[in-house]
Design an enzyme around this catalytic site. Sequence first.
Site, PDB file in Angstrom:
ATOM      1  CE1 TYR A  49     -62.598  22.270  20.836  1.00  0.00           C
ATOM      2  CE2 TYR A  49     -63.888  20.785  19.468  1.00  0.00           C
ATOM      3  CZ  TYR A  49     -63.319  22.021  19.683  1.00  0.00           C
ATOM      4  OH  TYR A  49     -63.475  23.016  18.761  1.00  0.00           O
ATOM      5  CG  ASN A  69     -62.314  28.405  26.017  1.00  0.00           C
ATOM      6  OD1 ASN A  69     -62.812  28.965  25.046  1.00  0.00           O
ATOM      7  ND2 ASN A  69     -61.762  27.219  25.940  1.00  0.00           N
ATOM      8  CG  HIS A 125     -63.460  32.919  16.896  1.00  0.00           C
ATOM      9  ND1 HIS A 125     -62.121  32.772  17.233  1.00  0.00           N
ATOM     10  CD2 HIS A 125     -64.033  31.719  17.134  1.00  0.00           C
ATOM     11  CE1 HIS A 125     -61.906  31.532  17.649  1.00  0.00           C
ATOM     12  NE2 HIS A 125     -63.045  30.877  17.595  1.00  0.00           N
ATOM     13  CG  ASP A 137     -66.678  46.784  24.087  1.00  0.00           C
ATOM     14  OD1 ASP A 137     -65.510  46.727  23.640  1.00  0.00           O
ATOM     15  OD2 ASP A 137     -67.633  47.253  23.422  1.00  0.00           O
ATOM     16  CG  HIS A 159     -58.772  29.335  23.066  1.00  0.00           C
ATOM     17  ND1 HIS A 159     -60.051  29.665  22.705  1.00  0.00           N
ATOM     18  CD2 HIS A 159     -58.078  30.499  23.157  1.00  0.00           C
ATOM     19  CE1 HIS A 159     -60.134  30.974  22.570  1.00  0.00           C
ATOM     20  NE2 HIS A 159     -58.954  31.504  22.843  1.00  0.00           N
ATOM     21  CB  ILE A 160     -60.264  22.825  24.960  1.00  0.00           C
ATOM     22  CG1 ILE A 160     -61.074  23.108  26.235  1.00  0.00           C
ATOM     23  CG2 ILE A 160     -59.947  21.333  24.862  1.00  0.00           C
ATOM     24  CD1 ILE A 160     -62.440  22.443  26.261  1.00  0.00           C
ATOM     25  CB  SER A 161     -58.569  22.984  20.201  1.00  0.00           C
ATOM     26  OG  SER A 161     -59.144  24.210  19.793  1.00  0.00           O
ATOM     27  NE  ARG A 210     -62.271  25.789  14.881  1.00  0.00           N
ATOM     28  CZ  ARG A 210     -63.475  25.626  15.409  1.00  0.00           C
ATOM     29  NH1 ARG A 210     -63.802  26.264  16.515  1.00  0.00           N
ATOM     30  NH2 ARG A 210     -64.364  24.840  14.833  1.00  0.00           N
TER      31      ARG A 210
END
Length: 163
Positions: free
Chosen positions: A11, A63, A69, A76, A89-91, A100
């Site tokens: 991260y 994010n 997940h 919704d 997403h950072i990664s 993931r």
Amino acid sequence: NMLGKRNPKIYGSETYDDLINRMNDKAAKMGIQLATFQSNSEGAIIDCLQEAYTDGTEGIIINAGAYTHYSYAIHDALEILSIPKIELHISDVDNREDFRKISVISDVCDMRISGHGTDGYIEAIEEMEMTGHDFFVFRDEEKGCVSMVYKRNDGRYGYIETE
């Protein structure tokens, strides 16, 4: 917030405060004022998304971290919004653990930015800016800590972090 402390190899070492400062610098260049609020509730995220339905928000950058997940409630809440939505997403979640790679929100988002570190937030803001939309920014370290920038009814912008 644990950004900069939690697994810096994945991260990065940028702290939460550093990220907020960069976002504030970007916001200032765009003429946006930010206010902050922190909560640990998934419900707060859903409440803000539902408010976006009527408050004039023109786009969302999200994010949702671990909620990505499994949170069908966030899915919704996003699904009913007919505004542009960017999943962030950072990664690089597609090259990490199998769980993931699953996103229950991808099908209700228009674009995905993944693996660009915290620079992804700036890229997403710029992407939304190119479309001329106001936006939310949600962030996380894949564990449910979520932040967002959002347009308030008074035309100013607010910042919320949930862990």
